[in-house]
Design an enzyme around this catalytic site. Structure first.
Site, PDB file in Angstrom:
ATOM      1  N   HIS A 265       0.845  -1.206   0.000  1.00 46.43           N
ATOM      2  CA  HIS A 265       0.000   0.000   0.000  1.00 46.43           C
ATOM      3  C   HIS A 265       0.881   1.258   0.000  1.00 46.43           C
ATOM      4  O   HIS A 265       0.756   2.126  -0.861  1.00 46.43           O
ATOM      5  CB  HIS A 265      -0.915  -0.016   1.236  1.00 46.43           C
ATOM      6  CG  HIS A 265      -1.815   1.171   1.353  1.00 46.43           C
ATOM      7  ND1 HIS A 265      -3.144   1.136   1.005  1.00 46.43           N
ATOM      8  CD2 HIS A 265      -1.590   2.440   1.772  1.00 46.43           C
ATOM      9  CE1 HIS A 265      -3.691   2.328   1.193  1.00 46.43           C
ATOM     10  NE2 HIS A 265      -2.765   3.145   1.671  1.00 46.43           N
ATOM     11  N   GLU A 266       1.791   1.331   0.949  1.00 46.49           N
ATOM     12  CA  GLU A 266       2.645   2.528   1.054  1.00 46.49           C
ATOM     13  C   GLU A 266       3.568   2.640  -0.161  1.00 46.49           C
ATOM     14  O   GLU A 266       3.884   3.740  -0.607  1.00 46.49           O
ATOM     15  CB  GLU A 266       3.451   2.510   2.358  1.00 46.49           C
ATOM     16  CG  GLU A 266       2.613   2.517   3.647  1.00 46.49           C
ATOM     17  CD  GLU A 266       1.541   3.598   3.709  1.00 46.49           C
ATOM     18  OE1 GLU A 266       1.748   4.704   3.152  1.00 46.49           O
ATOM     19  OE2 GLU A 266       0.477   3.342   4.312  1.00 46.49           O
ATOM     20  N   HIS A 269       1.815   4.560  -2.798  1.00 52.69           N
ATOM     21  CA  HIS A 269       1.933   6.007  -2.539  1.00 52.69           C
ATOM     22  C   HIS A 269       3.325   6.505  -2.937  1.00 52.69           C
ATOM     23  O   HIS A 269       3.487   7.560  -3.539  1.00 52.69           O
ATOM     24  CB  HIS A 269       1.743   6.294  -1.045  1.00 52.69           C
ATOM     25  CG  HIS A 269       0.316   6.259  -0.569  1.00 52.69           C
ATOM     26  ND1 HIS A 269      -0.671   7.030  -1.111  1.00 52.69           N
ATOM     27  CD2 HIS A 269      -0.275   5.558   0.436  1.00 52.69           C
ATOM     28  CE1 HIS A 269      -1.824   6.805  -0.465  1.00 52.69           C
ATOM     29  NE2 HIS A 269      -1.602   5.906   0.465  1.00 52.69           N
ATOM     30  N   GLU A 295      -4.640   7.789  -3.021  1.00 53.39           N
ATOM     31  CA  GLU A 295      -5.163   6.532  -2.491  1.00 53.39           C
ATOM     32  C   GLU A 295      -5.444   5.540  -3.631  1.00 53.39           C
ATOM     33  O   GLU A 295      -5.357   4.328  -3.442  1.00 53.39           O
ATOM     34  CB  GLU A 295      -6.420   6.822  -1.661  1.00 53.39           C
ATOM     35  CG  GLU A 295      -6.786   5.749  -0.669  1.00 53.39           C
ATOM     36  CD  GLU A 295      -5.745   5.489   0.425  1.00 53.39           C
ATOM     37  OE1 GLU A 295      -4.789   6.279   0.586  1.00 53.39           O
ATOM     38  OE2 GLU A 295      -5.872   4.460   1.103  1.00 53.39           O
TER      39      GLU A 295
END
Ligand code: ZN
Length: 501
Positions: A265-266, A269, A295
């Protein structure tokens, strides 16, 4: 002053402001990863002094004058050029910031910093009434903030803060379509044969989990020369400049996928931030376009890739080699179904893909009602619990697992939650486009190749930073505005197969 000179001056001033903001980011990274608890007080002063300085510099009459003087120039040059966009975006932000009186900004900062500690206590004691007066104060301050702007709906200015250009009525329309369809999918899942995920809850060595995650995000293309990963209570990504975009994760010994999904997830980003055109660095354009678009990138890597069968066709044998005792006898299909198990639950951050957006809808409805004044703060816990029952079929036993679970409201973040759900929708829209542009995407993922995918995202989304409005980027890339249909198609395809309904 000549135009050339004015432009240089403007950029110099903006560069200084970005330097201050990046220094604040470093302080904040340190606070969440390294700082001893005793440092909290001093760090609070340091962050507040520097943030105030950056705000003061940005709203200075000098910048206001330069932006005004440069307006004609920005209208002559190519509207998509860096200069034209820089002047446009800065003028919009300048106008926004200048509308809000400094003492209101200071009061919001002061009340929310106090409210954070009160919320923490109230949550641990599961005592909403303790937090209630602070929340009431924050809502009243947020109303005052909204009143500084012209609006169709009082929630519009709050939404606009996180998602420039988006209107309350648009979000409500999107969520209305999502809600009925998602509730339907969850009900169908509930009536189907359930999936076993008990094998995920064994003992998994923390270092091995960490190393596995590092291997995966390296393959995704996370640039370690311009980044690093550390541990923190709440995973996050932070940009300290073009050459330094850091991520964090957390590792639980009794859960084999939590750290991995946090890392991926990170990483989504971070790939966004690492992919921004270096020419935009040290200017306000040198970061992601909005919260929802950001997101969309994290969800794309976390969900559409890392929770897909194609991804695990490549990585599962490697995970089995890493944890032979725990996973040696679990086949790929069982594992894939296990990590995608749907279970309506009370806590947003632990929610699966099928139920996640419903958690957001509860919050959005509460926020709008509180801002409109149609819901009293005292009645919030009951309203919350009733909605959770309606949408997810679960009832919080106490406020800790109910209305007090998230930090956002104590920080004054009204308008933030919807961006999480919108990110899911945008990710699916981008994914459909990607599959058209890259017909062999599936086979690339199955063989662990992510380079072409990353380049596509960089070219179409990442490189632009904040040059274009988020809605504009979504439309340019996918051909339509933010729209729930791609996401609903994705959910339905995925879960009818897993749950055979
Ligand atoms: Zn995120």
């Amino acid at each position: 002053m000549e135009v050339e000179e004015q432009l240089t001056k403007l950029k110099e001033l903006l560069n200084e402001i970005e330097d201050i903001k990046n220094a604040v980011n470093l302080l904040s990274w340190d606070q969440q990863t390294q700082m001893p608890p005793g440092g909290a007080n001093d760090r609070g002063y340091q962050v507040s002094t520097l943030s105030g300085l950056a705000h003061q510099k940005f709203t200075s009459p000098e910048i206001g004058q330069l932006l005004q003087d440069l307006k004609p120039y920005s209208e002559q040059v190519d509207p998509d050029s860096n200069d034209a966009r820089l002047i446009k975006v800065c003028s919009r932000e300048f106008e926004k910031f200048s509308r809000v009186p400094t003492d209101l900004v200071a009061e919001i900062a002061q009340v929310t910093s106090e409210a954070y500690g009160v919320w923490e206590e109230a949550r641990s004691e599961s005592n909403f009434s303790k937090f209630q007066p602070y929340l009431a104060k924050i809502i009243s301050l947020r109303r005052q903030y909204a009143e500084c702007f012209p609006y169709d709906h009082i929630y519009d200015p709050l939404l606009d803060y996180y998602e420039p250009g988006l209107k309350t009525v648009e979000v409500q329309q999107i969520f209305k379509i999502l809600r009925s369809k998602q509730v339907e999918i969850i009900q169908a899942i509930g009536e189907s044969q359930q999936v076993d995920d008990s094998f995920l809850k064994q003992e998994f060595d923390e270092n091995k989990q960490w190393e596995f995650g590092v291997k995966v995000i390296s393959q995704f293309g996370y640039d370690w020369k311009r980044g690093r990963q550390d541990k923190s209570t709440h995973p996050f990504t932070i940009r300290l400049g073009h050459g330094d975009v850091r991520i964090t994760t957390r590792v639980f010994p009794d859960n084999v996928t939590s750290a991995l999904f946090s890392s991926t997830h990170e990483c989504g980003h971070a790939l966004y931030e690492q992919g921004i055109d270096p020419a935009l660095n040290r200017t306000p354009l040198g970061e992601g376009a909005s919260y929802a678009l950001h997101e969309s990138q994290s969800r794309l890597y976390e969900n559409l890739i890392s929770r897909s069968r194609d991804f695990w066709i490549h990585f599962y044998p490697k995970l089995q080699e890493t944890f032979p005792a725990q996973l040696g006898n679990i086949d790929l299909e069982t594992f894939y179904k296990g990590i995608n198990r749907v279970q309506p639950s009370l806590v947003r951050v632990e929610a699966d893909e099928a139920t996640y957006n419903l958690h957001i809808m509860v919050r959005l409805e509460m926020e709008i009602a509180l801002m409109e004044g149609s819901l009293e703060v005292a009645d919030l816990p009951d309203a919350w619990n009733a909605r959770m029952q309606d949408y997810l079929g679960v009832s919080p036993p106490d406020d800790r697992l109910g209305v007090l679970q998230d930090v956002h409201w104590s920080s004054g973040y009204f308008g933030y939650f919807p961006t999480y759900a919108l990110g899911n929708l945008i990710a699916s829209q981008i994914w459909e486009r990607l599959k058209i542009d890259m017909p062999d995407l599936t086979s690339q993922i199955r063989s662990g190749q992510f380079g072409e995918l990353r380049e596509w995202l960089r070219l179409n989304i990442h490189q632009h930073g904040m040059k274009f409005d988020p809605q504009e980027i979504v439309e340019r890339v996918t051909g339509s505005k933010v729209d729930p249909s791609a996401y609903l198609r994705y959910l339905e395809d995925k879960y009818t197969e897993i749950y055979a309904f």
